[in-house]
Write an enzyme that holds these catalytic residues in place. Structure first.
Site, short mmCIF file in Angstrom:
data_model
loop_
_atom_site.label_atom_id
_atom_site.label_comp_id
_atom_site.label_asym_id
_atom_site.label_seq_id
_atom_site.Cartn_x
_atom_site.Cartn_y
_atom_site.Cartn_z
CG HIS A 18 0.18 72.43 23.23
ND1 HIS A 18 -0.47 72.51 23.81
CD2 HIS A 18 0.97 71.65 24.80
CE1 HIS A 18 -1.53 71.78 25.44
NE2 HIS A 18 0.23 71.91 25.39
CG HIS A 74 3.69 71.07 29.41
ND1 HIS A 74 2.18 71.25 30.22
CD2 HIS A 74 3.01 69.80 28.46
CE1 HIS A 74 1.59 71.52 29.63
NE2 HIS A 74 1.17 70.33 28.72
CE LYS A 93 -3.54 75.33 27.55
NZ LYS A 93 -3.35 73.87 27.30
CG HIS A 103 -7.25 71.13 28.52
ND1 HIS A 103 -5.51 70.54 28.95
CD2 HIS A 103 -7.61 70.07 28.95
CE1 HIS A 103 -5.89 69.31 29.50
NE2 HIS A 103 -7.14 69.19 29.34
CG HIS A 144 -3.74 69.21 24.01
ND1 HIS A 144 -4.87 69.23 24.82
CD2 HIS A 144 -3.29 70.05 24.93
CE1 HIS A 144 -5.18 69.60 26.25
NE2 HIS A 144 -4.42 69.85 25.79
CG ASP A 186 0.43 67.80 25.23
OD1 ASP A 186 1.11 69.07 26.81
OD2 ASP A 186 -0.76 67.72 26.15
O1 DOR Z 1 -1.57 65.04 29.69
C1 DOR Z 1 -0.69 66.19 30.37
N1 DOR Z 1 -0.57 66.46 31.09
N2 DOR Z 1 -2.25 67.32 29.72
C2 DOR Z 1 -2.39 67.82 30.19
O2 DOR Z 1 -2.84 69.00 29.64
C3 DOR Z 1 -1.59 68.86 30.64
C4 DOR Z 1 0.41 67.77 31.20
C5 DOR Z 1 1.33 68.06 32.39
O3 DOR Z 1 1.24 68.89 32.21
O4 DOR Z 1 1.68 67.30 32.74
ZN ZN Z 2 -0.23 70.64 27.22
#
Ligand code: DOR
Ligand code: ZN
Length: 379
Positions: free
Chosen positions: A31, A33, A123, A160, A198, A271
């Protein structure tokens, strides 16, 4: 048994004193980004350093909703990695793409993307739950055909798991989601593979541990290290703000027990969610913790503190691929027991990362100013 320091032997107990080495099958991040454009260029090499594969979140603007968008994004990730870390790094890293579920997404498109090997999973963002979730799903009852199709074709659903009901306290949103939405979903779709992403609560850890074999969870480094006090330590601390928000200490302890338990239902998912420093440290700071630079070291510290280094390889390198039905990675990584920044004041307060624009990206890494006790040796 030879000491770990002499032989770099794999996890299995023994004296993990200074200089000891721990060799693991190369891990994956289930997981992350990675963003897009300049920010992607700035961050992608951090994830590709220890991890062979990563499940890449689709919450871009616009979100990744078609196979063509997923394939193009995958190519941008590999191009950015080639640009920042070279050909060998790009050849050694596999981004596993995800589709962003909207209420209008076409089940045929999902199936096509899955069949073509573009989408590993899809997702689910409850609309309004987090960063770029406006296009998400308002009610699971609105996407029955999508869920049936995913169940039929064996495509994992990544969730989520927070309700967005403003009447529910933010610290209760995960537990309420499980009760109101996850439990009924699993009953309606007993064959659907679900990853509760998460997790942050004792309730989630217990629900997953006791749930069916189709249910698993990822656990982040930050939820293993901090509780909600960190957000208010000596003032308001935006760099510890993420969603789901960190909970009380008893929940952190439950997550540590789950992660280090050896249960195949829990696996590594950072995450890591970078936001530029000025976007975090503002009147309305973005949610997300940038933990990619020291993620594997951060997890190693948790397992070390718990006396559970023997369980790290399962959590980091085996449980995830087995759940997803993917092969284990062939390579290895080695961690050494030593301070990450032996002479300095601790890890950098801010990272200034090249991004191809001439103006660096400024990110505050998780563990800024702290020390970690395990260091990843370069391959
Ligand atoms: O803290 C987070 N940031 N939680 C999420 O679910 C998305 C992520 C983000 O894309 O910045
Ligand atoms: Zn995330």
């Amino acid at each position: 048994m030879a000491s770990p320091a002499e032989h770099g032997c794999s996890a299995g107990g023994g004296p993990w004193g200074p200089g000891a080495r721990l060799t693991l099958r190369r891990p994956d991040d289930w997981h992350v980004h990675l963003r897009d454009g300049a920010l992607l260029q700035a961050v992608v090499a951090h994830t590709a350093r220890p991890f062979a594969r990563a499940i890449v979140m689709p919450n871009l603007r616009p979100p990744i909703t078609t196979a063509a968008m997923g394939a193009a994004y995958r190519q941008r990730i590999l191009d950015a990695l080639r640009g920042s870390a070279g050909d060998a790094a790009a050849a050694a890293f596999t981004p596993l793409m995800t589709a962003y579920l909207t209420e209008s997404i076409d089940p045929d498109e999902l199936e096509r993307g899955h069949g073509e090997g573009v989408f590993t999973a899809a997702k689910l963002y409850p609309a309004g739950a987090t960063t770029n979730s406006d296009a998400g799903v308002r009610d699971l009852a609105h996407i029955p055909r999508v869920l049936e199709r995913m169940e039929r074709i064996g495509m994992p659903l990544l969730i989520h798991g927070e309700v967005t009901d403003p009447a529910v306290d933010i610290f209760d949103r995960e537990a309420v989601f499980i009760e109101r939405h996850l439990q009924p979903l699993l009953q309606r779709h007993p064959g659907l593979k679900v990853v509760l992403e998460h997790i942050t609560t004792a309730e989630a850890a217990a629900f997953v541990a006791e749930g069916p074999g189709t249910l698993a969870a990822t656990i982040t480094p930050h939820h293993l290290h901090i509780n909600r006090n960190a957000l208010f330590q000596g003032g308001l601390r935006p760099d510890f703000y993420c969603l789901p928000v960190a909970k009380r200490e008893l929940h952190r302890q439950a997550l540590r027990r789950a992660a280090t338990s050896g249960s195949p239902k829990f696996f590594l998912g950072t995450d890591s969610a970078p936001h530029e420093r000025q976007a975090k440290e503002s009147a309305c700071g973005c949610a997300g913790i940038y933990n990619a630079p020291y993620a594997i070291e951060s997890y190693a510290q948790v397992f070390s503190e718990a006396g559970a280094l023997a369980q790290l390889e399962g959590f980091a390198s085996e449980h995830g691929p087995r759940f997803y039905g993917l092969p284990l990675n062939p390579g290895q990584i080695t961690l050494e027991r030593r301070a990450l920044d032996p002479d300095g004041p601790g890890l950098p307060a801010v990272l200034e990362l090249a991004n191809g624009t001439g103006t660096p990206t400024r990110l505050v890494p998780f563990h800024a100013g702290e020390q970690l006790e395990w260091a990843l040796l370069e391959a």
